[in-house]
Motif scaffolding. Structure first.
Motif, short mmCIF file in Angstrom:
data_model
loop_
_atom_site.label_atom_id
_atom_site.label_comp_id
_atom_site.label_asym_id
_atom_site.label_seq_id
_atom_site.Cartn_x
_atom_site.Cartn_y
_atom_site.Cartn_z
N ALA A 4 2.07 -1.00 -2.06
CA ALA A 4 2.41 -2.24 -2.76
C ALA A 4 1.14 -3.00 -3.14
CB ALA A 4 3.30 -3.11 -1.88
N ARG A 5 0.14 -2.98 -2.25
CA ARG A 5 -1.10 -3.69 -2.51
C ARG A 5 -1.80 -3.16 -3.76
NH1 ARG A 5 -5.16 -4.22 2.52
NH2 ARG A 5 -3.09 -4.50 3.44
N TYR A 6 -1.69 -1.85 -3.99
CA TYR A 6 -2.35 -1.25 -5.15
C TYR A 6 -1.37 -0.92 -6.28
CZ TYR A 6 -6.77 -0.99 -2.68
OH TYR A 6 -7.94 -1.32 -2.03
N GLY A 7 -0.13 -1.40 -6.16
CA GLY A 7 0.83 -1.21 -7.23
C GLY A 7 1.20 0.24 -7.46
N LEU A 8 1.33 1.02 -6.38
CA LEU A 8 1.62 2.44 -6.49
C LEU A 8 3.10 2.73 -6.25
CD1 LEU A 8 -1.39 3.82 -4.40
CD2 LEU A 8 -1.21 3.71 -6.90
N ASP A 9 3.60 3.70 -6.95
CA ASP A 9 4.97 4.17 -6.75
C ASP A 9 5.02 4.93 -5.42
OD1 ASP A 9 7.39 5.61 -6.77
OD2 ASP A 9 7.36 5.81 -8.95
N PRO A 10 5.89 4.56 -4.49
CA PRO A 10 5.94 5.24 -3.18
C PRO A 10 6.34 6.71 -3.28
CG PRO A 10 7.78 3.71 -3.42
CD PRO A 10 6.83 3.43 -4.55
N ARG A 11 6.83 7.14 -4.45
CA ARG A 11 7.17 8.56 -4.60
C ARG A 11 5.95 9.42 -4.87
NH1 ARG A 11 11.66 7.57 -9.13
NH2 ARG A 11 9.99 6.14 -9.74
N LEU A 12 4.80 8.80 -5.07
CA LEU A 12 3.57 9.54 -5.31
C LEU A 12 2.93 9.93 -3.98
CD1 LEU A 12 1.95 7.33 -8.11
CD2 LEU A 12 3.30 9.42 -8.40
N GLY A 13 2.07 10.96 -4.04
CA GLY A 13 1.29 11.32 -2.85
C GLY A 13 1.94 12.42 -2.03
N PRO A 14 1.12 13.14 -1.26
CA PRO A 14 1.62 14.30 -0.50
C PRO A 14 2.58 13.95 0.62
CG PRO A 14 -0.66 13.83 0.06
CD PRO A 14 -0.32 12.98 -1.12
N ARG A 15 2.58 12.70 1.09
CA ARG A 15 3.48 12.33 2.18
C ARG A 15 4.72 11.59 1.69
NH1 ARG A 15 1.50 12.72 7.57
NH2 ARG A 15 -0.55 13.65 7.58
N SER A 16 4.99 11.69 0.41
CA SER A 16 6.13 10.96 -0.15
C SER A 16 7.46 11.56 0.27
CB SER A 16 6.04 10.94 -1.68
OG SER A 16 6.06 12.26 -2.20
N ALA A 17 7.49 12.86 0.56
CA ALA A 17 8.75 13.52 0.85
C ALA A 17 9.31 13.19 2.22
CB ALA A 17 8.59 15.04 0.72
N THR A 18 8.43 12.86 3.14
CA THR A 18 8.87 12.56 4.50
C THR A 18 8.27 11.25 4.96
OG1 THR A 18 7.01 13.80 5.43
CG2 THR A 18 9.07 15.00 5.11
N ALA A 19 8.92 10.58 5.87
CA ALA A 19 8.40 9.32 6.41
C ALA A 19 7.16 9.61 7.22
CB ALA A 19 9.45 8.65 7.27
N VAL A 20 6.15 8.74 7.10
CA VAL A 20 4.94 8.88 7.89
C VAL A 20 5.21 8.26 9.25
CG1 VAL A 20 2.51 8.31 8.05
CG2 VAL A 20 3.52 8.73 5.82
N ALA A 21 5.08 9.04 10.29
CA ALA A 21 5.34 8.53 11.64
C ALA A 21 4.40 9.18 12.62
CB ALA A 21 6.78 8.81 12.04
N LEU A 22 4.02 8.44 13.62
CA LEU A 22 3.18 9.00 14.66
C LEU A 22 3.96 10.00 15.47
CD1 LEU A 22 1.28 5.85 15.92
CD2 LEU A 22 0.30 7.82 14.75
N PRO A 23 3.30 11.07 15.92
CA PRO A 23 4.01 12.06 16.74
C PRO A 23 4.38 11.45 18.08
CG PRO A 23 1.66 12.57 16.64
CD PRO A 23 1.91 11.44 15.68
#
Length: 211
Positions: free
Chosen positions: A192-211
Motif C-alpha cells: 500500500a505504501r508503494y501503491g502496488l497491486d497485492p496480486r504482484l510478486g512471487p508471494r502473491s499466491a500464498t499468505a506470507v507467514a512465519l513458520p
C-alpha cells in the motif's frame, strides 16, 4: 609475478572469500551466532583458519558482510527472470520489479528467521558505532536503486535509503520476539505504501507467514 598468475591468484582469493561467506550464512542459520566459531566456518569453507581472519576482522564483521552478500544474491536471483526475454516470468512492469524486491527481502525473514534476526541485531549494535558499508552492501544497494530507477525515481540514492529502511523495519516486524506481526499484514502495508497491486510478486499466491 606474471599478470596471468596474479589474475589466477585473485580469482582464487575471491572464491575463498565467497566460500567463507557462504559457510558463515549456512552455519549461523543452522546453529545461531553464539554457537558458531571461526574455526567452524573455516572447516565448512574448506580453508585455513587463519585465512578467515585475514579476510575478515572478526565474526561480527564477517556475518554482516556475508548477510549483505546473501541478500544481494537472493534479490538478484529473484529479479533475474524478470529480465530474461522468453522467460514466462519476464516483465518490464516496474511495479512487478518492486513487488518482487519486497517479497525477496522479507522472504528471507520468513524463510531464515534465525539468520535475519542475528543480522538485524548486529546492525542495530554496529561495529565501532557505524553501519558496515562493504562491497556486498553496495551491490545490494545498487540493485535496489535500479529497481527504483525503473519506477521513475528522480533520486534513486535517496529513495533507496527509504526503501532499505522500510524493508528492514518490515523484517523487524516479522521477527520481533513475542510481538511478531502476520506476514500478510506486513506485506499489505508495504504494498500500500508503494501503491502496488497485492496480486504482484512471487508471494502473491500464498499468505506470507512465519513458520
Amino acid at each position: 609475478m606474471s599478470p596471468r598468475r596474479e589474475a589466477v591468484n585473485e580469482v582464487m582469493r575471491a572464491r575463498s572469500r565467497e566460500r567463507i561467506m557462504q559457510a558463515t550464512v549456512e552455519l549461523i542459520d543452522e546453529h545461531g551466532f553464539n554457537r558458531v566459531t571461526l574455526a567452524d566456518i573455516a572447516e565448512r569453507a574448506r580453508v585455513a583458519r587463519g585465512l578467515v581472519s585475514y579476510y575478515f576482522p572478526g565474526k561480527r564483521f564477517l556475518l554482516q558482510t556475508a548477510m549483505h552478500r546473501h541478500m544481494h544474491l537472493a534479490l538478484a536471483a529473484a529479479l533475474r527472470p524478470l529480465d530474461e526475454p522468453g522467460n514466462p516470468a519476464q516483465s518490464e512492469d516496474p511495479d512487478v520489479w518492486l513487488a518482487t524486491t519486497i517479497d525477496a527481502i522479507t522472504g528471507l525473514a520468513v524463510d531464515q528467521p534465525t539468520l535475519m534476526r542475528t543480522h538485524l541485531a548486529l546492525i542495530l549494535a554496529p561495529i565501532d558505532g557505524r553501519f558496515v558499508q562493504d562491497d556486498e552492501q553496495q551491490q545490494l544497494g545498487a540493485l535496489l536503486q535500479e529497481v527504483l530507477r525503473r519506477r521513475g525515481s528522480a533520486d534513486p540514492a535517496a529513495d533507496h535509503a527509504v526503501l532499505r529502511s522500510a524493508l528492514m523495519g518490515a523484517c523487524i516486524g516479522l521477527l520481533l520476539p513475542g510481538a511478531e506481526l502476520p506476514g500478510s499484514v506486513i506485506r499489505a502495508d508495504l504494498f500500500a505504501r508503494y501503491g502496488l497491486d497485492p496480486r504482484l510478486g512471487p508471494r502473491s499466491a500464498t499468505a506470507v507467514a512465519l513458520p
